[in-house]
Design a protein around this motif. Structure first.
Motif, PDB file in Angstrom:
ATOM      1  N   PHE A 191       0.918  -1.312  -0.018  1.00 26.52           N
ATOM      2  CA  PHE A 191      -0.069   0.028   0.194  1.00 26.52           C
ATOM      3  C   PHE A 191       1.067   1.166   0.079  1.00 26.52           C
ATOM      4  O   PHE A 191       2.067   1.259   0.641  1.00 26.52           O
ATOM      5  CB  PHE A 191      -1.027  -0.059   0.902  1.00 26.52           C
ATOM      6  CG  PHE A 191      -1.845  -1.346   1.262  1.00 26.52           C
ATOM      7  CD1 PHE A 191      -2.739  -1.651   0.015  1.00 26.52           C
ATOM      8  CD2 PHE A 191      -1.561  -2.368   2.487  1.00 26.52           C
ATOM      9  CE1 PHE A 191      -3.327  -2.955   0.366  1.00 26.52           C
ATOM     10  CE2 PHE A 191      -2.349  -3.298   2.377  1.00 26.52           C
ATOM     11  CZ  PHE A 191      -3.220  -3.539   1.634  1.00 26.52           C
ATOM     12  N   CYS A 197      -4.027   0.119  -2.542  1.00 27.86           N
ATOM     13  CA  CYS A 197      -3.401  -1.000  -3.206  1.00 27.86           C
ATOM     14  C   CYS A 197      -2.708  -0.566  -4.500  1.00 27.86           C
ATOM     15  O   CYS A 197      -3.084  -0.091  -5.482  1.00 27.86           O
ATOM     16  CB  CYS A 197      -4.476  -1.899  -3.302  1.00 27.86           C
ATOM     17  SG  CYS A 197      -3.799  -3.531  -3.767  1.00 27.86           S
ATOM     18  N   GLN A 224      -8.761  -1.836   0.532  1.00 23.22           N
ATOM     19  CA  GLN A 224      -7.634  -2.844   0.495  1.00 23.22           C
ATOM     20  C   GLN A 224      -8.369  -4.335   0.440  1.00 23.22           C
ATOM     21  O   GLN A 224      -7.682  -4.842  -0.385  1.00 23.22           O
ATOM     22  CB  GLN A 224      -6.751  -2.718   1.713  1.00 23.22           C
ATOM     23  CG  GLN A 224      -6.031  -0.970   1.654  1.00 23.22           C
ATOM     24  CD  GLN A 224      -5.389  -0.757   2.944  1.00 23.22           C
ATOM     25  OE1 GLN A 224      -5.460  -1.645   3.795  1.00 23.22           O
ATOM     26  NE2 GLN A 224      -4.707   0.184   3.075  1.00 23.22           N
TER      27      GLN A 224
END
Length: 272
Positions: A191, A197, A224
């Protein structure tokens, strides 16, 4: 057993993907991070969502801060719901640094924890030290979850390092290798500094890593989790889930939330 005589939800609505299995699951694991829930809140969590929690980590070094009876009570409650517990890897790192590793393992066993997390997110462990910790844990009958990556902001995944870590840790007896993202999910590993992401990087990892089932991806944020589910499939292992997000994650896994709604129609496109 309670027998329901009235209307019931259609099976297709409970799990549109038709892929979720019950416990004990071999994949699609959800690991929750507990940063200090009280006994009542912990009991409520398990009663409401225990069916969807596979692993529960007592985050960081919180375990020694509990009163003994409270910690033992929480671990016992988790066992009743078939949730495996372990202290955060930072606590074992502290034990290494303070040279009290044997005492750490003695206490973990006495308290009834199911496993330990072997990590070097803050300290440096040689391969020999890492192997020794994994071996000691397995010899004591504990499940071992190792971790790859550093906690420092800007740390990234190096494919060959990850591949080698998985190979060696698994060979020593590790059950899962967790990919570090901290509890914030920002600026570490997969990340970026905004918590987004790196999806192209994730797709490259999917193509290059032979054993994705052994990986557990720390992903505390909904976006995410959704990205990992869309790219790696509904049975990806996810960790550092907040207690308040367990049910939400389960809806993502089953395509019952708009972010992953297409999974129930297109699940075959995302299979690993």
């Amino acid at each position: 057993m309670e027998i329901k005589t009235g209307p019931v939800w259609p099976c297709s609505l409970e799990d549109p993907t038709d892929r979720r299995s019950g416990k004990p699951r071999q994949s699609g694991l959800s690991m929750v991070i507990d940063k200090g829930l009280g006994p009542a809140a912990f009991s409520d969590l398990l009663l409401t969502a225990g069916e969807y929690i596979d692993l529960l980590k007592f985050g960081f070094g919180t375990s020694p801060l509990y009163k003994d009876e409270i910690l033992r009570g929480k671990i016992a409650m988790a066992k009743q719901h078939k949730v495996a517990t372990f202290p955060g890897g930072t606590l074992l790192e502290a034990a290494v640094r303070l040279e009290v590793v044997s005492e750490f393992f003695d206490m973990v066993g006495d308290l009834g924890f199911d496993g330990v997390e072997v990590s070097d997110g803050t300290i440096e462990l040689s391969r020999r030290q890492r192997d020794s910790l994994i071996t000691e844990a397995t010899q004591r009958g504990l499940r071992v979850f190792t971790e790859y990556g550093k906690k420092q902001s800007g740390s990234r995944i190096v494919l060959e390092d990850l591949r080698r870590t998985v190979e060696l840790d698994k060979g020593r007896g590790a059950e899962l290798v967790t990919v570090e993202a901290r509890e914030s999910g920002v600026g570490v590993g997969l990340f970026d500094d905004s918590g987004n992401c790196r999806e192209d990087e994730l797709r490259r990892l999917r193509q290059s890593l032979p054993e994705l089932d052994i990986l557990l991806w720390e992903a505390p944020r909904k976006d995410q989790q959704a990205a990992l589910l869309r790219i790696l499939g509904t049975e990806v292992n996810l960790g550092n889930v907040a207690p308040s997000d367990v049910m939400s994650l389960e809806t993502l896994r089953r395509g019952l939330r708009s972010d992953t709604f297409a999974l129930h129609r297109l699940v075959s496109d995302y299979m690993i």
